[in-house]
Design a protein around this motif. Structure first.
Motif, PDB file in Angstrom:
ATOM      1  N   LEU A  86       0.641  -1.057   0.017  1.00 17.93           N
ATOM      2  CA  LEU A  86       0.020   0.181   0.012  1.00 17.93           C
ATOM      3  C   LEU A  86       0.806   1.308  -0.016  1.00 17.93           C
ATOM      4  CD1 LEU A  86      -2.753   1.542   0.308  1.00 17.93           C
ATOM      5  CD2 LEU A  86      -2.703   1.186   2.656  1.00 17.93           C
ATOM      6  N   LEU A  87       1.881   1.233   0.987  1.00 20.56           N
ATOM      7  CA  LEU A  87       2.772   2.581   0.965  1.00 20.56           C
ATOM      8  C   LEU A  87       3.524   2.595  -0.576  1.00 20.56           C
ATOM      9  CD1 LEU A  87       4.258   2.454   4.562  1.00 20.56           C
ATOM     10  CD2 LEU A  87       2.213   3.455   3.619  1.00 20.56           C
ATOM     11  N   LYS A  88       3.928   1.678  -0.860  1.00 23.65           N
ATOM     12  CA  LYS A  88       4.579   1.688  -2.332  1.00 23.65           C
ATOM     13  C   LYS A  88       3.872   2.188  -3.612  1.00 23.65           C
ATOM     14  CE  LYS A  88       8.062  -1.927  -1.369  1.00 23.65           C
ATOM     15  NZ  LYS A  88       8.630  -3.246  -1.641  1.00 23.65           N
ATOM     16  N   ILE A  89       2.407   1.861  -3.366  1.00 18.92           N
ATOM     17  CA  ILE A  89       1.347   2.417  -4.499  1.00 18.92           C
ATOM     18  C   ILE A  89       1.344   3.853  -4.010  1.00 18.92           C
ATOM     19  CG2 ILE A  89      -0.694   2.222  -5.261  1.00 18.92           C
ATOM     20  CD1 ILE A  89      -0.718  -0.621  -4.757  1.00 18.92           C
ATOM     21  N   LEU A  90       1.105   4.174  -2.880  1.00 12.31           N
ATOM     22  CA  LEU A  90       0.876   5.626  -2.354  1.00 12.31           C
ATOM     23  C   LEU A  90       2.132   6.652  -2.675  1.00 12.31           C
ATOM     24  CD1 LEU A  90      -0.692   5.222   1.175  1.00 12.31           C
ATOM     25  CD2 LEU A  90      -1.923   5.987  -1.172  1.00 12.31           C
ATOM     26  N   LYS A 104      -3.028  14.944  -2.904  1.00 14.19           N
ATOM     27  CA  LYS A 104      -3.131  16.240  -2.997  1.00 14.19           C
ATOM     28  C   LYS A 104      -1.621  16.648  -1.955  1.00 14.19           C
ATOM     29  CE  LYS A 104      -6.561  18.514  -2.224  1.00 14.19           C
ATOM     30  NZ  LYS A 104      -7.805  19.167  -1.410  1.00 14.19           N
ATOM     31  N   GLY A 105      -0.684  16.926  -2.781  1.00 12.68           N
ATOM     32  CA  GLY A 105       0.593  17.366  -2.253  1.00 12.68           C
ATOM     33  C   GLY A 105       1.691  16.642  -2.332  1.00 12.68           C
ATOM     34  N   ARG A 106       2.976  16.908  -2.030  1.00 11.52           N
ATOM     35  CA  ARG A 106       4.344  16.180  -2.227  1.00 11.52           C
ATOM     36  C   ARG A 106       4.268  15.137  -1.214  1.00 11.52           C
ATOM     37  NH1 ARG A 106       8.795  20.621  -3.088  1.00 11.52           N
ATOM     38  NH2 ARG A 106       8.110  21.126  -1.189  1.00 11.52           N
ATOM     39  N   VAL A 107       4.661  14.062  -1.495  1.00 10.31           N
ATOM     40  CA  VAL A 107       5.074  12.928  -0.732  1.00 10.31           C
ATOM     41  C   VAL A 107       6.450  12.571  -0.583  1.00 10.31           C
ATOM     42  CG1 VAL A 107       4.316  10.292  -0.274  1.00 10.31           C
ATOM     43  CG2 VAL A 107       2.923  11.904  -1.480  1.00 10.31           C
ATOM     44  N   ALA A 108       6.807  12.400   0.690  1.00 15.66           N
ATOM     45  CA  ALA A 108       8.378  12.039   0.999  1.00 15.66           C
ATOM     46  C   ALA A 108       8.080  10.593   1.585  1.00 15.66           C
ATOM     47  CB  ALA A 108       8.973  13.077   1.989  1.00 15.66           C
ATOM     48  N   SER A 109       8.800   9.770   1.183  1.00 16.73           N
ATOM     49  CA  SER A 109       8.736   8.381   1.516  1.00 16.73           C
ATOM     50  C   SER A 109       9.950   7.802   2.174  1.00 16.73           C
ATOM     51  CB  SER A 109       8.437   7.521   0.321  1.00 16.73           C
ATOM     52  OG  SER A 109       7.230   7.879  -0.174  1.00 16.73           O
ATOM     53  N   LEU A 110       9.821   7.032   3.298  1.00 21.72           N
ATOM     54  CA  LEU A 110      10.908   6.309   3.847  1.00 21.72           C
ATOM     55  C   LEU A 110      10.744   4.873   4.213  1.00 21.72           C
ATOM     56  CD1 LEU A 110      13.799   6.746   4.986  1.00 21.72           C
ATOM     57  CD2 LEU A 110      12.814   7.466   7.175  1.00 21.72           C
ATOM     58  N   LEU A 111      10.664   4.310   3.100  1.00 22.18           N
ATOM     59  CA  LEU A 111      10.230   2.706   3.383  1.00 22.18           C
ATOM     60  C   LEU A 111      11.372   1.785   3.368  1.00 22.18           C
ATOM     61  CD1 LEU A 111       7.971   2.873   0.150  1.00 22.18           C
ATOM     62  CD2 LEU A 111       7.320   3.574   2.377  1.00 22.18           C
ATOM     63  N   GLU A 112      12.487   2.179   3.071  1.00 21.84           N
ATOM     64  CA  GLU A 112      13.587   1.027   3.323  1.00 21.84           C
ATOM     65  C   GLU A 112      14.812   1.948   3.549  1.00 21.84           C
ATOM     66  OE1 GLU A 112      14.318  -1.180  -0.016  1.00 21.84           O
ATOM     67  OE2 GLU A 112      12.556  -2.105  -0.129  1.00 21.84           O
ATOM     68  N   VAL A 191      11.369   1.142   9.090  1.00 20.74           N
ATOM     69  CA  VAL A 191      12.532   1.265   9.246  1.00 20.74           C
ATOM     70  C   VAL A 191      13.153   1.916  10.419  1.00 20.74           C
ATOM     71  CG1 VAL A 191      12.867   1.670   6.557  1.00 20.74           C
ATOM     72  CG2 VAL A 191      12.460   3.623   8.052  1.00 20.74           C
ATOM     73  N   LEU A 192      12.460   2.714  11.204  1.00 23.85           N
ATOM     74  CA  LEU A 192      12.874   3.335  12.473  1.00 23.85           C
ATOM     75  C   LEU A 192      13.167   2.083  13.416  1.00 23.85           C
ATOM     76  CD1 LEU A 192      10.216   6.416  12.781  1.00 23.85           C
ATOM     77  CD2 LEU A 192      12.502   6.429  11.916  1.00 23.85           C
ATOM     78  N   ALA A 193      12.787   1.022  13.165  1.00 24.58           N
ATOM     79  CA  ALA A 193      13.263  -0.077  14.144  1.00 24.58           C
ATOM     80  C   ALA A 193      14.725  -0.202  14.178  1.00 24.58           C
ATOM     81  CB  ALA A 193      12.316  -1.222  13.925  1.00 24.58           C
ATOM     82  N   VAL A 194      15.209   0.297  13.160  1.00 18.84           N
ATOM     83  CA  VAL A 194      16.714  -0.128  13.091  1.00 18.84           C
ATOM     84  C   VAL A 194      17.444   1.151  14.035  1.00 18.84           C
ATOM     85  CG1 VAL A 194      18.761   0.070  11.480  1.00 18.84           C
ATOM     86  CG2 VAL A 194      16.436  -0.640  10.706  1.00 18.84           C
ATOM     87  N   GLY A 195      17.087   2.191  14.294  1.00 23.20           N
ATOM     88  CA  GLY A 195      17.654   3.186  15.087  1.00 23.20           C
ATOM     89  C   GLY A 195      17.699   2.645  16.603  1.00 23.20           C
ATOM     90  N   ASP A 196      18.265   3.414  17.461  1.00 17.98           N
ATOM     91  CA  ASP A 196      18.317   3.283  18.796  1.00 17.98           C
ATOM     92  C   ASP A 196      17.202   4.056  19.350  1.00 17.98           C
ATOM     93  OD1 ASP A 196      19.031   6.084  19.195  1.00 17.98           O
ATOM     94  OD2 ASP A 196      20.941   5.479  19.054  1.00 17.98           O
TER      95      ASP A 196
END
Length: 424
Positions: A86-90, A104-112, A191-196
């Motif tokens: 779903l996120l990849k399609i969005l 409507k608007g600019r999308v910034a993605s952090l998927l990997e 992906v945030l699970a990678v951070g401390d």
């Protein structure tokens, strides 16, 4: 003008899965013979492998929803439910098979980890590259550059190629770029699970600020229920490519956890943490009433059967109550008892007037030698997730027991209130 920024109607995504039937044992002569046959078949324009077949897999099916500007929406579900698709399609990374999306608007993605980064370029160069990919001008990137670097905490390695970054540094820089370059919609996967822990807290605070103070929209996928409940106001629960629930984040989390863990089977082995059992272990754990629904402030009890392989003089049973989000909220312990070898010992535990707010709960139990509070206690067997039970209000007609989740799970005893005279 409508404040809807994402509108999804009847969205479906189909993948083609290839399967190949193989023999359990193949010798070298079989491989050579099989390859020769395939080569001959290819010259004859025949199918190269009659054992190959394809299967349609619908990752998403007829998904529809709307998201308003400034909403912080969590997307939850089991692995393989269709969240990332779903996120990849969005994010326009992949195209849907059917359906329509209006954004409507600019999308910034952090998927990997490191999405949009070039490993040979430095951190500095990748900030400009990633910003350009997100549609930012050079002036915009320069204006936000110092904030991005400070947030990511990579000043010392700014001119080092990112291929030498750790996964945590990758995430810090990638998130900093995505969050600071002012997208109207921020899409963040697991992906945030990678951070401390400290950086995760900082990221959650930034996403909350982006949504509340800047009026931007956040879509957040995570298996961390605490993070979801902290950041998000609402959530979408996806099961097998379909939306099962959309609404309040606490209700969505509860439905997800219940559907994930509830199993009609009473085989205790599926809840056991220690698979290499010896000496003593649980045979069964049941609620004494036989009913998994308990009224508020009603006594709750458990009947626990254990089997020992040797005689142990000082065994005790420890119990922990978990709320629907998996947080431990209370514990209790039995008296110390002696167990005989090759005999089943049954212990009953009761909690009088359980002061828990209405909702779903589950148990954890351990068998240990010695006092429960002793730090040197040895736990022989541990089960978590069974049995589960639901606390009901006294009287549903009077709406007693409808708690706001922010109040917590424990209902404290009544307090003594004294009104003092006011002095003029």
């Amino acid at each position: 003008m409508s404040d809807t920024v994402i509108q999804v109607k009847n969205l479906s995504k189909k993948y083609i899965i290839g399967h190949q039937q193989q023999e359990h044992y193949t010798a070298l002569r079989d491989v050579i013979a099989h390859g020769t046959k395939n080569l001959i078949k290819s010259f004859k324009n025949q199918n190269s492998n009659v054992n190959n077949y394809q299967e349609d897999f619908w990752a998403l099916q007829d998904v529809s929803f709307e998201i308003k500007q400034g909403d912080r929406v969590g997307i939850i579900g089991r692995n393989g439910a269709g969240k990332s698709t779903l996120l990849k399609i969005l994010s326009r990374i992949t195209e849907p098979t059917k359906g329509r999306i209006n954004i409507k608007g600019r999308v910034a993605s952090l998927l990997e980890v490191g999405t949009g980064f070039h490993p040979e370029l430095t951190g500095r160069e990748n900030i400009f590259l990633n910003g350009a990919i997100l549609g930012m001008s050079k002036v915009e990137i320069q204006r936000k550059f110092d904030e991005i670097v400070a947030f990511a905490e990579v000043e010392k390695f700014l001119d080092t190629p990112v291929k030498r970054y750790s996964s945590g540094m990758y995430v810090r820089l990638a998130f900093a770029v995505a969050a600071h370059l002012e997208p109207e919609i921020l899409v963040v996967d697991e992906v945030l699970a990678v951070g401390d822990a400290q950086f995760q807290k900082k990221c959650l605070g930034k996403m909350e600020d982006v949504a509340e103070n800047q009026g931007r929209t956040v879509l957040f996928v995570s298996h961390n229920m605490n993070a979801l409940s902290t950041l998000c106001q609402s959530a979408i629960l996806i099961e097998k490519g379909q939306i099962k629930y959309q609404g309040n984040v606490f209700d969505a989390i509860e439905k997800y956890l219940v559907s994930y863990s509830v199993d009609d089977s009473k085989e205790i082995s599926q809840y056991r943490l220690n698979k290499n059992l010896k000496d003593i272990y649980f045979k069964s754990v049941e609620m004494i009433s036989g009913n998994t629904q308990v009224l508020f402030k009603e006594t709750i009890g458990f009947e626990i059967s254990i089997l020992a392989e040797k005689k142990i003089e000082n065994i005790s049973i420890g119990g922990t109550i978990f709320n629907s989000m998996g947080n431990p909220i209370g514990a209790f312990v039995s008296n110390v008892v002696a167990v005989e070898p090759k005999k089943i010992t049954t212990i009953k535990l009761e909690i009088a007037k359980l002061n828990l707010s209405p909702g779903m709960y589950y148990m954890g139990f351990s068998i240990g030698e010695g006092n429960f509070m002793n730090t040197s206690r040895i736990d022989y067997d541990i089960i978590i997730g069974y049995p589960r039970f639901e606390i009901l209000p006294f009287n549903e007609q009077e709406n007693i027991g409808v708690w706001n989740p922010a109040w917590g799970n424990i209902v404290l005893n009544e307090c003594l209130v004294e009104t003092l005279a006011f002095i003029q």
